[in-house]
Design a protein around this motif. Sequence first.
Motif, PDB file in Angstrom:
ATOM      1  N   VAL A  63     148.174 -31.033  -0.803  1.00 37.20           N
ATOM      2  CA  VAL A  63     148.472 -30.496   0.526  1.00 37.20           C
ATOM      3  C   VAL A  63     148.903 -31.622   1.466  1.00 37.20           C
ATOM      4  O   VAL A  63     148.267 -32.667   1.523  1.00 37.20           O
ATOM      5  CB  VAL A  63     147.232 -29.780   1.123  1.00 37.20           C
ATOM      6  N   ILE A  65     150.028 -31.589   5.639  1.00 38.37           N
ATOM      7  CA  ILE A  65     150.176 -30.763   6.834  1.00 38.37           C
ATOM      8  C   ILE A  65     150.671 -31.640   7.977  1.00 38.37           C
ATOM      9  O   ILE A  65     150.111 -32.703   8.231  1.00 38.37           O
ATOM     10  CB  ILE A  65     148.840 -30.113   7.247  1.00 38.37           C
ATOM     11  N   LYS A  67     151.157 -31.652  12.040  1.00 36.91           N
ATOM     12  CA  LYS A  67     150.757 -30.947  13.261  1.00 36.91           C
ATOM     13  C   LYS A  67     151.431 -31.635  14.437  1.00 36.91           C
ATOM     14  O   LYS A  67     151.220 -32.815  14.685  1.00 36.91           O
ATOM     15  CB  LYS A  67     149.242 -30.987  13.441  1.00 36.91           C
ATOM     16  N   LEU A  87     142.468 -28.703  10.244  1.00 38.10           N
ATOM     17  CA  LEU A  87     143.302 -29.204   9.149  1.00 38.10           C
ATOM     18  C   LEU A  87     142.540 -29.198   7.831  1.00 38.10           C
ATOM     19  O   LEU A  87     143.071 -28.808   6.783  1.00 38.10           O
ATOM     20  CB  LEU A  87     143.816 -30.603   9.482  1.00 38.10           C
TER      21      LEU A  87
END
Length: 99
Positions: A63, A65, A67, A87
């Motif tokens: 993963v 991510i 933001k 998160l």
Amino acid sequence: MAPTASFTTSFVVLRGGEIVHESYPGYFAGGGNQWWTLGGERRPFTAVGIHGQYLYVDPDADVVIVKTSAWPRADDPSRDAESVTALRAVADRLHEDQR
């Protein structure tokens, strides 16, 4: 190609658990190019920018991510704690779905 300083553990600031950031108790090592390890079973790490910008990486969960944010202040420990919790929750859920 040799690894860059961001991804080697020859720098003490990048070795997990050796340095704790005083203002952010969830960060276990960091300062090397703004990368911070977060501890936990899978040991995710994050790059933190100002005003709530994050790049959260959990290699074991496969993963990444990103933001983006526009916090009113450049630095906000309570919003940071909330962001990291969110998160982690997203990465945890994605990791569970992969099993």
